[in-house]
Design a protein around this motif. Structure first.
Motif, mmCIF file in Angstrom:
data_model
loop_
_atom_site.group_PDB
_atom_site.id
_atom_site.type_symbol
_atom_site.label_atom_id
_atom_site.label_comp_id
_atom_site.label_asym_id
_atom_site.label_seq_id
_atom_site.Cartn_x
_atom_site.Cartn_y
_atom_site.Cartn_z
ATOM 1 N N SER A 63 8.887 -28.244 7.882
ATOM 2 C CA SER A 63 7.837 -27.390 7.337
ATOM 3 C C SER A 63 8.026 -27.214 5.837
ATOM 4 O O SER A 63 8.992 -26.600 5.389
ATOM 5 C CB SER A 63 7.867 -26.020 8.023
ATOM 6 N N GLU A 64 7.091 -27.743 5.098
ATOM 7 C CA GLU A 64 7.160 -27.631 3.648
ATOM 8 C C GLU A 64 6.978 -26.196 3.181
ATOM 9 O O GLU A 64 7.336 -25.848 2.062
ATOM 10 C CB GLU A 64 6.125 -28.545 2.993
ATOM 11 N N SER A 65 6.437 -25.344 4.040
ATOM 12 C CA SER A 65 6.220 -23.948 3.651
ATOM 13 C C SER A 65 7.505 -23.119 3.738
ATOM 14 O O SER A 65 7.531 -21.978 3.309
ATOM 15 C CB SER A 65 5.131 -23.320 4.522
ATOM 16 N N VAL A 66 8.565 -23.701 4.313
ATOM 17 C CA VAL A 66 9.854 -23.004 4.393
ATOM 18 C C VAL A 66 10.788 -23.621 3.359
ATOM 19 O O VAL A 66 11.188 -24.780 3.474
ATOM 20 C CB VAL A 66 10.473 -23.122 5.813
ATOM 21 N N ALA A 67 11.129 -22.813 2.355
ATOM 22 C CA ALA A 67 12.051 -23.280 1.315
ATOM 23 C C ALA A 67 13.466 -23.325 1.884
ATOM 24 O O ALA A 67 13.800 -22.579 2.813
ATOM 25 C CB ALA A 67 12.000 -22.351 0.109
ATOM 26 N N LEU A 68 14.294 -24.190 1.309
ATOM 27 C CA LEU A 68 15.668 -24.346 1.778
ATOM 28 C C LEU A 68 16.409 -23.015 1.787
ATOM 29 O O LEU A 68 17.054 -22.670 2.780
ATOM 30 C CB LEU A 68 16.417 -25.364 0.919
ATOM 31 N N VAL A 69 16.324 -22.254 0.724
ATOM 32 C CA VAL A 69 17.049 -20.976 0.642
ATOM 33 C C VAL A 69 16.565 -20.016 1.727
ATOM 34 O O VAL A 69 17.369 -19.348 2.377
ATOM 35 C CB VAL A 69 16.911 -20.350 -0.764
ATOM 36 N N GLU A 70 15.258 -19.951 1.942
ATOM 37 C CA GLU A 70 14.723 -19.093 3.004
ATOM 38 C C GLU A 70 15.271 -19.520 4.365
ATOM 39 O O GLU A 70 15.637 -18.689 5.202
ATOM 40 C CB GLU A 70 13.202 -19.151 3.027
ATOM 41 N N GLY A 71 15.309 -20.804 4.601
ATOM 42 C CA GLY A 71 15.816 -21.317 5.872
ATOM 43 C C GLY A 71 17.287 -21.028 6.072
ATOM 44 O O GLY A 71 17.711 -20.630 7.162
ATOM 45 N N VAL A 72 18.077 -21.203 5.019
ATOM 46 C CA VAL A 72 19.513 -20.927 5.127
ATOM 47 C C VAL A 72 19.743 -19.431 5.356
ATOM 48 O O VAL A 72 20.600 -19.037 6.143
ATOM 49 C CB VAL A 72 20.267 -21.445 3.871
ATOM 50 N N VAL A 73 18.938 -18.592 4.709
ATOM 51 C CA VAL A 73 19.031 -17.149 4.946
ATOM 52 C C VAL A 73 18.680 -16.841 6.397
ATOM 53 O O VAL A 73 19.343 -16.020 7.052
ATOM 54 C CB VAL A 73 18.139 -16.358 3.966
ATOM 55 N N ALA A 74 17.661 -17.496 6.937
ATOM 56 C CA ALA A 74 17.282 -17.291 8.339
ATOM 57 C C ALA A 74 18.410 -17.713 9.279
ATOM 58 O O ALA A 74 18.726 -17.000 10.240
ATOM 59 C CB ALA A 74 16.008 -18.067 8.664
ATOM 60 N N LEU A 75 19.042 -18.849 9.009
ATOM 61 C CA LEU A 75 20.182 -19.286 9.827
ATOM 62 C C LEU A 75 21.305 -18.258 9.748
ATOM 63 O O LEU A 75 21.891 -17.873 10.767
ATOM 64 C CB LEU A 75 20.685 -20.651 9.350
ATOM 65 N N GLY A 76 21.611 -17.832 8.537
ATOM 66 C CA GLY A 76 22.669 -16.834 8.341
ATOM 67 C C GLY A 76 22.363 -15.527 9.048
ATOM 68 O O GLY A 76 23.247 -14.904 9.639
#
Length: 160
Positions: A63-76
């Motif tokens: 999903s291009e609408s999810v930035a890498l930093v946002e995704g890593v924060v979600a995983l964390g």
């Protein structure tokens, strides 16, 4: 059929490769920091967290609408919540009862516990399959079959 179903652009492919490697590496770091319990399958709650981690990683990748930093924060965040729940359930049994299910006796001394089978939505043929997986041939070959909190069946064969 539109050709974009198969290929849209090299920049999209490059994004998936770069973000995928970085997100995967981030997930490995987070999992190593939080310990083995994070990906355990000790109960249904643990399984849900594992599936949620996979789904989040997938969203980061495609999903291009999810930035890498946002995704890593979600995983964390998922891992942090898992850690918080497991930390508290180890210390407060009342909370553990809310999060995890108690094991259920499905078969005792070769006889099915019909009320428990019905309540847990398990058929006798599924119990028999678990017994056969452990080397038994019939329901009577098992001393007990227990539905564990993670959904697996523990089989105790007679004379074993």
């Amino acid at each position: 059929m539109d050709a974009s179903v198969f290929f849209q652009s090299w920049s999209g492919v490059l994004r998936v490769v770069v973000v995928g490697v970085l997100a995967y590496a981030s997930l490995i770091v987070v999992l190593r920091l939080t310990g083995k319990r994070t990906l355990s399958k000790l109960n249904a709650f643990d399984l849900i967290v594992t599936v949620a981690l996979g789904s989040t990683l997938s969203s980061i990748l495609v999903s291009e609408s999810v930035a890498l930093v946002e995704g890593v924060v979600a995983l964390g965040l998922l891992v942090l919540l898992q850690f918080a729940v497991t930390w508290t359930t180890v210390r407060w049994p009342t909370l553990r009862d809310v999060v995890t299910a108690d094991p259920s006796l499905l078969l005792s001394d070769g006889a099915p516990c019909r009320r428990t089978l019905r309540r847990e939505r398990v058929s006798e043929s599924e119990v028999l399959q678990a017994i056969r997986d452990k080397g038994g041939q019939a329901l009577q070959d098992a001393e007990a079959v227990i539905l564990q909190s993670d959904g697996s069946m523990a089989v105790i064969l007679k004379g074993g």
